[in-house]
Design a protein around this motif. Sequence first.
Motif, mmCIF file in Angstrom:
data_model
loop_
_atom_site.group_PDB
_atom_site.id
_atom_site.type_symbol
_atom_site.label_atom_id
_atom_site.label_comp_id
_atom_site.label_asym_id
_atom_site.label_seq_id
_atom_site.Cartn_x
_atom_site.Cartn_y
_atom_site.Cartn_z
ATOM 1 N N ALA A 58 0.808 -1.220 0.000
ATOM 2 C CA ALA A 58 0.000 0.000 0.000
ATOM 3 C C ALA A 58 0.843 1.272 0.000
ATOM 4 C CB ALA A 58 -0.921 0.012 1.218
ATOM 5 N N LEU A 59 2.162 1.161 -0.044
ATOM 6 C CA LEU A 59 3.013 2.346 0.079
ATOM 7 C C LEU A 59 2.690 3.412 -0.972
ATOM 8 C CD1 LEU A 59 6.623 1.181 1.014
ATOM 9 C CD2 LEU A 59 5.168 2.798 2.232
ATOM 10 N N SER A 60 2.579 3.015 -2.227
ATOM 11 C CA SER A 60 2.317 3.992 -3.290
ATOM 12 C C SER A 60 0.977 4.687 -3.064
ATOM 13 C CB SER A 60 2.326 3.306 -4.662
ATOM 14 O OG SER A 60 3.608 2.792 -4.952
ATOM 15 N N TRP A 61 -0.037 3.925 -2.700
ATOM 16 C CA TRP A 61 -1.357 4.517 -2.453
ATOM 17 C C TRP A 61 -1.313 5.478 -1.276
ATOM 18 C CZ3 TRP A 61 -4.590 4.450 1.790
ATOM 19 C CH2 TRP A 61 -5.885 4.942 1.571
ATOM 20 N N ILE A 62 -0.584 5.108 -0.216
ATOM 21 C CA ILE A 62 -0.475 5.976 0.959
ATOM 22 C C ILE A 62 0.210 7.286 0.585
ATOM 23 C CG2 ILE A 62 0.626 6.227 3.222
ATOM 24 C CD1 ILE A 62 0.196 3.205 3.595
#
Length: 460
Positions: free
Chosen positions: A362-366
């Motif tokens: 989820a890093l990119s979305w966060i």
Amino acid sequence: MSSTALAASTGLDFSLAQQLAVIALCALTAFLAHLALAVFNDGVRPFLLDFVQGRTTRSATTAVSFGLSAGFIFGLGAPMALASGVLNPWLLFLPTDILGLLAPKKWLAPLLGGAWGGVVVFGLRGANNLAHDLPVDFLTALQQMATPILFLFTLFPVLAITKQFGKLLGGLAGVVELALVVLTMKVWPDVFAGAPAMAVGVLLLIGFAVARDVRQRRAAERAVAGMVSPTGEEAPVVTAGRPSEDVDPMASLFGASAARLRRHLPLFMVLGAGICLLSQLHVFGGGEATSFLVAKGQYAEAAQVDLYRSLGFIPLIATTALASGAYGIVGFTLVYPIGYLLPSPWPALVCGALVFAAEVLALSWIGKALGRLPSVRDSSEHLRGAIGDTLHLAILFGSMLAAHAMGGGLGILIASGLYLLNEATGRVVVRMAAAPAAVVVTGIVLNVFYWLGLFTPIKT
């Protein structure tokens, strides 16, 4: 605080399973640091991009890590573990950052990390027993830090609200928290009084931030609506910046970093499992306040405190991970509260692995979400600063109480003198760790004075 004293008096005895868990986790974290995939020190993470891309050497990166970490290891991590009887991330993971980066070969990094884990689980017990046998027992005195840390930590949401939204809302939050602390002490005496107050304080902060973002978004929408002509045709808008076909270099860097971390997802899942397991074994606390709560057996309150603390660090960890390609050793710290609350090790292993997998994926979305919520992002920065300010005051005040407990006025004179000397000489030891380190040195000095016949220990 008798329950804290009781927990800390156990002498840091670890079962075989606990010893193996610590040693294995230290080996793994050193290996990840060697690969520049993850480090615990947030200040070191930005330097890893240059190391990964070959613009700096391993020895130079190790020197940076040592310079930023040594004070926390010996000034905060070790005294806190000895005082509470509970391990902490400064003691375990800052050294494995250094050892992993220092190791010239992949196979050597886990050996050095595992060796440090062995030093911790076997050496702390001996140091603890030796210190308690001294005429001036400075470890028992260090337990005086527990009450200031636990109760002053309650104020960090109030401080964050005041800094971001002004004195009026900050004062309102302070009154609400004070009322909740008094109510909890009166109605629920077995519950840590600061826990409900912190919960409400953090919810108020988030609510104020979301409300501001909503107002700003609506204002922007009205401004855009005002650009529509009376005939209903939208006025031409000139946009500045690069042509749409150009690639944003930061977006490209973030995407490459996220992809690098996803390629090593199995390693991160093992890491998450290990940290969650260590938390579930209840020999580990993720923060200063949490260490004493875990020592007292108040696991629900410890989970609550670490959950709120994570809100201040998620944006920092996410953005530095995306910018450097190196994740945090403890991730977003969400595995801490989960581990405290789980009933047995096997669910902890599974939950820890799944939580870390979700975080990495989820890093990119966060990163994109944080860009759309500027006030919430700012709230995290204010929370992090407020946590540092409140803990600095709590640790300083608690350290002076500890100095007084073991040496009276002489103890305060020596400990405060060492602290002020550190300030005057440019903070050789980082401020957060300077006071506990001063207390330890004060205890050693008072014992020397005793052996020289110059000091009589205070009866407790």
